[in-house]
Design a protein around this motif. Structure first.
Motif, PDB file in Angstrom:
ATOM      1  N   ASP A  20     -17.034  19.607 -43.352  1.00 12.78           N
ATOM      2  CA  ASP A  20     -18.222  19.744 -44.192  1.00 12.78           C
ATOM      3  C   ASP A  20     -19.163  18.543 -44.115  1.00 12.78           C
ATOM      4  N   GLY A  21     -20.410  18.778 -44.437  1.00  8.84           N
ATOM      5  CA  GLY A  21     -21.381  17.694 -44.549  1.00  8.84           C
ATOM      6  C   GLY A  21     -20.899  16.701 -45.595  1.00  8.84           C
ATOM      7  N   ALA A  22     -21.104  15.436 -45.348  1.00  8.66           N
ATOM      8  CA  ALA A  22     -20.763  14.335 -46.271  1.00  8.66           C
ATOM      9  C   ALA A  22     -19.262  14.083 -46.422  1.00  8.66           C
ATOM     10  N   SER A  23     -18.430  14.737 -45.589  1.00  9.59           N
ATOM     11  CA  SER A  23     -16.985  14.450 -45.661  1.00  9.59           C
ATOM     12  C   SER A  23     -16.663  13.106 -45.000  1.00  9.59           C
ATOM     13  N   THR A  26     -19.437  11.095 -39.540  1.00  3.72           N
ATOM     14  CA  THR A  26     -20.199  10.046 -38.859  1.00  3.72           C
ATOM     15  C   THR A  26     -19.620   8.670 -39.181  1.00  3.72           C
ATOM     16  N   SER A  27     -19.176   8.500 -40.430  1.00  2.00           N
ATOM     17  CA  SER A  27     -18.613   7.204 -40.829  1.00  2.00           C
ATOM     18  C   SER A  27     -17.320   6.919 -40.056  1.00  2.00           C
ATOM     19  N   ILE A  28     -16.504   7.939 -39.861  1.00  2.31           N
ATOM     20  CA  ILE A  28     -15.261   7.760 -39.094  1.00  2.31           C
ATOM     21  C   ILE A  28     -15.607   7.394 -37.652  1.00  2.31           C
ATOM     22  N   GLN A  40     -24.957   4.261 -47.001  1.00  5.85           N
ATOM     23  CA  GLN A  40     -25.986   5.269 -47.253  1.00  5.85           C
ATOM     24  C   GLN A  40     -25.700   6.547 -46.458  1.00  5.85           C
ATOM     25  N   TYR A  41     -25.867   7.683 -47.122  1.00 10.63           N
ATOM     26  CA  TYR A  41     -25.619   8.954 -46.448  1.00 10.63           C
ATOM     27  C   TYR A  41     -26.858   9.400 -45.676  1.00 10.63           C
ATOM     28  N   LYS A  42     -26.670   9.621 -44.382  1.00  6.18           N
ATOM     29  CA  LYS A  42     -27.764  10.136 -43.562  1.00  6.18           C
ATOM     30  C   LYS A  42     -27.202  11.338 -42.811  1.00  6.18           C
ATOM     31  N   GLN A  43     -27.715  12.506 -43.162  1.00  7.58           N
ATOM     32  CA  GLN A  43     -27.171  13.720 -42.578  1.00  7.58           C
ATOM     33  C   GLN A  43     -27.337  13.752 -41.049  1.00  7.58           C
ATOM     34  N   THR A  44     -26.267  14.129 -40.373  1.00  6.45           N
ATOM     35  CA  THR A  44     -26.352  14.257 -38.915  1.00  6.45           C
ATOM     36  C   THR A  44     -27.012  15.591 -38.589  1.00  6.45           C
ATOM     37  N   ILE A  69     -20.325  16.359 -34.899  1.00  4.10           N
ATOM     38  CA  ILE A  69     -21.186  17.517 -35.131  1.00  4.10           C
ATOM     39  C   ILE A  69     -21.626  17.534 -36.588  1.00  4.10           C
ATOM     40  N   GLY A  70     -22.902  17.686 -36.839  1.00  3.08           N
ATOM     41  CA  GLY A  70     -23.419  17.735 -38.213  1.00  3.08           C
ATOM     42  C   GLY A  70     -22.747  18.854 -39.002  1.00  3.08           C
ATOM     43  N   GLY A  71     -22.323  18.544 -40.261  1.00  5.15           N
ATOM     44  CA  GLY A  71     -21.609  19.517 -41.090  1.00  5.15           C
ATOM     45  C   GLY A  71     -22.434  20.747 -41.402  1.00  5.15           C
ATOM     46  N   GLN A  72     -23.738  20.590 -41.297  1.00  2.00           N
ATOM     47  CA  GLN A  72     -24.610  21.718 -41.649  1.00  2.00           C
ATOM     48  C   GLN A  72     -24.617  22.787 -40.572  1.00  2.00           C
ATOM     49  N   THR A  73     -23.977  22.537 -39.463  1.00  2.00           N
ATOM     50  CA  THR A  73     -24.140  23.462 -38.347  1.00  2.00           C
ATOM     51  C   THR A  73     -23.035  24.521 -38.269  1.00  2.00           C
ATOM     52  N   ILE A 131      -9.619   7.656 -48.516  1.00  2.00           N
ATOM     53  CA  ILE A 131      -8.430   7.304 -49.307  1.00  2.00           C
ATOM     54  C   ILE A 131      -8.612   5.996 -50.086  1.00  2.00           C
ATOM     55  N   ASP A 132      -9.715   5.298 -49.854  1.00  2.00           N
ATOM     56  CA  ASP A 132     -10.029   4.158 -50.739  1.00  2.00           C
ATOM     57  C   ASP A 132     -10.389   4.665 -52.138  1.00  2.00           C
ATOM     58  N   LEU A 133     -10.700   5.972 -52.246  1.00  2.00           N
ATOM     59  CA  LEU A 133     -11.038   6.567 -53.548  1.00  2.00           C
ATOM     60  C   LEU A 133      -9.860   7.394 -54.082  1.00  2.00           C
ATOM     61  N   VAL A 158      -7.225   8.731 -43.808  1.00  2.00           N
ATOM     62  CA  VAL A 158      -7.976   7.554 -43.363  1.00  2.00           C
ATOM     63  C   VAL A 158      -8.999   7.146 -44.423  1.00  2.00           C
ATOM     64  N   SER A 159      -9.518   5.956 -44.251  1.00  2.00           N
ATOM     65  CA  SER A 159     -10.724   5.569 -44.986  1.00  2.00           C
ATOM     66  C   SER A 159     -11.691   4.971 -43.975  1.00  2.00           C
ATOM     67  N   ALA A 160     -12.812   5.662 -43.781  1.00  2.00           N
ATOM     68  CA  ALA A 160     -13.832   5.114 -42.879  1.00  2.00           C
ATOM     69  C   ALA A 160     -14.426   3.865 -43.501  1.00  2.00           C
ATOM     70  N   LYS A 161     -14.387   3.796 -44.825  1.00  2.00           N
ATOM     71  CA  LYS A 161     -14.979   2.647 -45.517  1.00  2.00           C
ATOM     72  C   LYS A 161     -14.192   1.364 -45.260  1.00  2.00           C
ATOM     73  N   ASN A 200     -15.326  -5.956 -52.527  1.00  2.00           N
ATOM     74  CA  ASN A 200     -16.767  -6.154 -52.708  1.00  2.00           C
ATOM     75  C   ASN A 200     -17.536  -4.842 -52.800  1.00  2.00           C
ATOM     76  N   TYR A 201     -16.840  -3.810 -53.229  1.00  2.00           N
ATOM     77  CA  TYR A 201     -17.423  -2.464 -53.198  1.00  2.00           C
ATOM     78  C   TYR A 201     -18.832  -2.401 -53.793  1.00  2.00           C
ATOM     79  N   SER A 202     -19.053  -2.943 -55.009  1.00  2.00           N
ATOM     80  CA  SER A 202     -20.349  -2.770 -55.664  1.00  2.00           C
ATOM     81  C   SER A 202     -21.431  -3.680 -55.087  1.00  2.00           C
TER      82      SER A 202
HETATM   83  N1  LIG Z   1     -15.805   5.580 -50.380  1.00  2.00           N
HETATM   84  C1  LIG Z   1     -15.941   6.122 -49.178  1.00  2.00           C
HETATM   85  N2  LIG Z   1     -17.112   6.652 -48.806  1.00  2.00           N
HETATM   86  C2  LIG Z   1     -17.210   7.185 -47.567  1.00  2.00           C
HETATM   87  C3  LIG Z   1     -16.133   7.179 -46.652  1.00  2.00           C
HETATM   88  N3  LIG Z   1     -16.543   7.787 -45.516  1.00  2.00           N
HETATM   89  C4  LIG Z   1     -17.807   8.141 -45.711  1.00  2.00           C
HETATM   90  N4  LIG Z   1     -18.238   7.787 -46.942  1.00  2.00           N
HETATM   91  C5  LIG Z   1     -19.567   8.005 -47.526  1.00  2.00           C
HETATM   92  O1  LIG Z   1     -19.762   9.419 -47.624  1.00  2.00           O
HETATM   93  C6  LIG Z   1     -21.108   9.747 -47.322  1.00  2.00           C
HETATM   94  C7  LIG Z   1     -21.162  10.756 -46.169  1.00  2.00           C
HETATM   95  O2  LIG Z   1     -20.679  10.141 -44.992  1.00  2.00           O
HETATM   96  P1  LIG Z   1     -21.128  10.634 -43.529  1.00  2.00           P
HETATM   97  O3  LIG Z   1     -20.292   9.882 -42.569  1.00  2.00           O
HETATM   98  O4  LIG Z   1     -22.593  10.584 -43.353  1.00  2.00           O
HETATM   99  O5  LIG Z   1     -20.682  12.179 -43.612  1.00  2.00           O
HETATM  100  P2  LIG Z   1     -20.807  13.322 -42.477  1.00  2.00           P
HETATM  101  O6  LIG Z   1     -19.587  14.166 -42.606  1.00  2.00           O
HETATM  102  O7  LIG Z   1     -21.060  12.730 -41.137  1.00  2.00           O
HETATM  103  O8  LIG Z   1     -22.079  14.137 -42.973  1.00  2.00           O
HETATM  104  P3  LIG Z   1     -23.040  15.157 -42.102  1.00  2.00           P
HETATM  105  O9  LIG Z   1     -23.842  14.316 -41.187  1.00  2.00           O
HETATM  106  O10 LIG Z   1     -23.880  15.843 -43.135  1.00  2.00           O
HETATM  107  O11 LIG Z   1     -22.157  16.120 -41.406  1.00  2.00           O
HETATM  108  C8  LIG Z   1     -21.829   8.422 -47.020  1.00  2.00           C
HETATM  109  O12 LIG Z   1     -22.448   7.972 -48.207  1.00  2.00           O
HETATM  110  C9  LIG Z   1     -20.686   7.497 -46.632  1.00  2.00           C
HETATM  111  O13 LIG Z   1     -20.989   6.146 -46.902  1.00  2.00           O
HETATM  112  C10 LIG Z   1     -14.893   6.582 -47.070  1.00  2.00           C
HETATM  113  O14 LIG Z   1     -13.896   6.508 -46.357  1.00  2.00           O
HETATM  114  N5  LIG Z   1     -14.869   6.075 -48.344  1.00  2.00           N
END
Ligand SMILES: Nc1nc2c(ncn2[C@@H]2O[C@H](COP(=O)(O)OP(=O)(O)OP(=O)(O)O)[C@@H](O)[C@H]2O)c(=O)[nH]1
Length: 221
Positions: A20-23, A26-28, A40-44, A69-73, A131-133, A158-161, A200-202
């Motif tokens: 899904d989008g925002a899962s 891209t961050s991974i 910052q979230y930037k849709q692919t 691949i963008g989640g919207q597709t 998983i950081d959340l 995983v945690s991409a963060k 340093n999250y905040s």
């Molecule tokens: N806390 C936390 N936030 C994350 C993590 N991974 C991604 N995010 C946040 O989640 C949001 C969406 O991340 P993206 O990597 O853009 O998600 P995406 O799945 O590529 O989204 P689409 O491009 O719409 O498909 C962003 O604000 C990221 O910073 C994580 O492991 N931990």
């Protein structure tokens, strides 16, 4: 020998990241390719892809061709073309977003449909991201495990963060595809956590780049 000539000698594996989008796909990908994370979230839109070389036990060099691949597709006409020919699939959901887990059935069906006429099926890894959340988790662990068992998927969190287990997840998927077993020491070595990101999250406002490894990134829209 130049880098690109060098890379062309490696075995290349196509890995697609879907979900899904925002899962956090891209961050991974960005964490793996550049060891960086953007809050910052930037849709692919469409597709990003990059090449990155990893070394598996026995000095086996593998170049991963990672497609984001963008989640919207999911309903898009091009999705099956993106997925086609992939040897590995990252099926990503957000552990704090139940809907992203519920929608995995659709993503999995799409992968199966794309490959129904193919002799070789891709290796699929179920990746629970963010998983950081953990304190905000809404998808229970046993649901994740059951989905893996029912569908023959490799399980990974995983945690991409923080970077937790991101490199490991790509390494495990590649190892499974080429039929290599990682031992405990290799797994532990790849399970790196960048703890400072949580503390340093905040305050964190910019993406950091730590010793960026060699990789190339392209965008197709
Ligand atoms: N806390 C936390 N936030 C994350 C993590 N991974 C991604 N995010 C946040 O989640 C949001 C969406 O991340 P993206 O990597 O853009 O998600 P995406 O799945 O590529 O989204 P689409 O491009 O719409 O498909 C962003 O604000 C990221 O910073 C994580 O492991 N931990």
């Amino acid at each position: 020998m130049s880098d690109s000539e060098d890379e062309s000698l490696d075995r290349q594996l196509k890995i697609v990241i879907i979900g899904d989008g925002a899962s956090g796909k891209t961050s991974i990908a960005t964490r793996f390719a550049q060891e960086a994370f953007g809050k910052q979230y930037k849709q692919t839109i469409g597709l990003d892809f990059f090449l990155k070389r990893i070394t598996l036990p026995g000095n086996l060099n593998i170049t991963l061709q990672v497609w984001d691949i963008g989640g919207q597709t999911i309903g898009g006409k091009m999705l099956d073309k993106y997925i086609y020919g992939a040897q590995g699939v990252f099926l990503v959901y957000d552990i704090t977003n139940s809907q992203s887990f519920e929608n995995l059935e659709d993503w999995l069906s799409m992968v199966k449909k794309t490959n129904e006429e193919s002799d070789v099926q891709p290796v699929i890894m179920l990746v629970g991201n963010k998983i950081d959340l953990e304190h905000m988790r809404t998808v229970k662990l046993d649901k994740h495990q059951r989905f893996c068992q029912e569908n023959g998927l490799i399980s990974q969190f995983v945690s991409a963060k923080t970077g937790d287990s991101v490199y490991l997840s790509f390494q495990r998927l590649a190892a499974e595809i080429v039929g290599i077993k990682l031992n405990k020491a290799e797994i532990e070595q790849s399970q790196r956590v960048v703890k400072a990101d949580i503390v340093n999250y905040s305050q964190e406002s910019v993406a950091r780049t730590v010793n960026p490894p060699r990789s190339s990134m392209c965008a197709v829209q």
